[in-house]
Enzyme design. Sequence first.
Site, short mmCIF file in Angstrom:
data_model
loop_
_atom_site.label_atom_id
_atom_site.label_comp_id
_atom_site.label_asym_id
_atom_site.label_seq_id
_atom_site.Cartn_x
_atom_site.Cartn_y
_atom_site.Cartn_z
N ARG A 1 25.66 41.39 45.85
CA ARG A 1 26.08 40.15 46.52
C ARG A 1 25.98 40.30 48.04
O ARG A 1 26.34 41.31 48.61
CB ARG A 1 27.53 39.83 46.13
CG ARG A 1 28.08 38.64 46.89
CD ARG A 1 29.16 37.97 46.15
NE ARG A 1 30.46 38.61 46.34
CZ ARG A 1 31.57 38.11 45.87
NH1 ARG A 1 31.55 36.98 45.18
NH2 ARG A 1 32.71 38.71 46.05
N LYS B 1 31.08 31.95 41.56
CA LYS B 1 31.78 30.69 41.86
C LYS B 1 31.21 30.01 43.10
O LYS B 1 31.01 28.80 43.11
CB LYS B 1 33.28 30.93 42.11
CG LYS B 1 34.07 31.33 40.91
CD LYS B 1 35.57 31.32 41.21
CE LYS B 1 36.00 32.31 42.28
NZ LYS B 1 35.91 33.71 41.90
N ARG C 1 40.71 43.81 42.70
CA ARG C 1 40.63 42.34 42.62
C ARG C 1 40.53 41.87 41.17
O ARG C 1 41.06 40.84 40.81
CB ARG C 1 39.43 41.85 43.45
CG ARG C 1 39.75 41.90 44.95
CD ARG C 1 38.53 41.87 45.82
NE ARG C 1 37.71 40.72 45.60
CZ ARG C 1 36.39 40.70 45.77
NH1 ARG C 1 35.74 41.79 46.13
NH2 ARG C 1 35.73 39.60 45.57
N ARG D 1 30.15 41.72 51.85
CA ARG D 1 31.58 41.55 52.14
C ARG D 1 32.26 42.91 52.13
O ARG D 1 31.93 43.76 51.30
CB ARG D 1 32.22 40.66 51.07
CG ARG D 1 31.96 39.21 51.31
CD ARG D 1 32.39 38.34 50.19
NE ARG D 1 33.71 38.63 49.66
CZ ARG D 1 34.35 37.82 48.81
NH1 ARG D 1 33.78 36.69 48.44
NH2 ARG D 1 35.52 38.12 48.34
N ARG E 1 45.42 30.32 42.45
CA ARG E 1 45.09 31.63 41.90
C ARG E 1 46.28 32.26 41.18
O ARG E 1 46.20 33.40 40.74
CB ARG E 1 44.67 32.56 43.04
CG ARG E 1 43.18 32.88 43.04
CD ARG E 1 42.95 33.77 44.22
NE ARG E 1 41.78 34.57 44.17
CZ ARG E 1 40.65 34.27 44.78
NH1 ARG E 1 40.49 33.12 45.38
NH2 ARG E 1 39.66 35.14 44.78
P1 AMP Z 1 37.30 34.91 47.28
O1 AMP Z 1 36.29 34.70 48.34
O2 AMP Z 1 37.67 33.65 46.54
O3 AMP Z 1 36.93 36.04 46.33
O4 AMP Z 1 38.66 35.38 48.01
C1 AMP Z 1 38.67 36.57 48.79
C2 AMP Z 1 40.10 37.00 49.06
O5 AMP Z 1 40.80 35.96 49.77
C3 AMP Z 1 40.95 37.28 47.83
O6 AMP Z 1 40.76 38.60 47.32
C4 AMP Z 1 42.37 37.09 48.41
O7 AMP Z 1 42.75 38.21 49.19
C5 AMP Z 1 42.17 35.91 49.37
N1 AMP Z 1 42.39 34.60 48.72
C6 AMP Z 1 41.48 33.60 48.53
N2 AMP Z 1 42.04 32.55 47.90
C7 AMP Z 1 43.34 32.89 47.68
C8 AMP Z 1 44.44 32.24 47.05
N3 AMP Z 1 44.31 31.02 46.49
N4 AMP Z 1 45.63 32.90 47.01
C9 AMP Z 1 45.78 34.11 47.57
N5 AMP Z 1 44.78 34.79 48.15
C10 AMP Z 1 43.56 34.20 48.22
#
Ligand code: AMP
Length: 216
Positions: free
Chosen positions: A126, A13, A170, A159, A87
Amino acid sequence: MILLLFGPPGVGKGTQADLIAQHYALTTCSTGNILREEIARNTELGTAVKQHLEQGVLVPDNHLFALIEHFLTAHKNGGLLFDGFPRNINQAMVFETLLNTVDLKLDLAIEMHLSENDIIDRLAHRRYCRRCGRTYNLMTNPPQEDELCDVCHIPLVQRNDDTEEVIRRRMKVYTEETHPLITHYTSQNKYHRVSAQGTKQEIFARITKIVNGNSA
Ligand code: AMP
């Protein structure tokens, strides 16, 4: 134009969000990047959400709404791309209300899709830049110089939620909480799915076909 990009962790993404934003001159709101920055800066919000990110679970919705409201107020006059928000269904409903209050509406919700095995494989490769948040994949989207960010020229890092245990959690969270967005946006005629298989240019071409087809 208001676009939303969603999909399981590791589907690419972030990479596509960069390409889309540049191509259509959109401002990106990546909630994952914003939250990681808050953690790195040790802010009150960062401290409150650190554990959730480390464990691979969603941050409580109320933390996100304040961020989104702030983002919309600052950027409501241009095209926007949301990467990683909403989400879950509750976030999607509040998102609609927040967009309404600034006279905007979502145009498209695009889901990137990949098999579970491919996802695990991609996540192992990644890397990201701690300074600018840009993401790379050592196999499919490598930096120009060995493990250095193309923009900031500092070493890329993995990460700390990219371990196998956290990745599996996740993915479970995605299936249980984020997947219902498909039905939600299908009922609004806004949902599109693209395969995240192939090169970043191939995937990008699939996305632009959808976006161009809808803005005609
Ligand atoms: P990402 O970088 O999009 O994979 O997000 C990493 C982490 O950030 C996720 O596993 C959640 O813990 C948190 N996170 C990001 N966006 C959201 C969201 N819209 N709602 C809740 N948690 C989020």
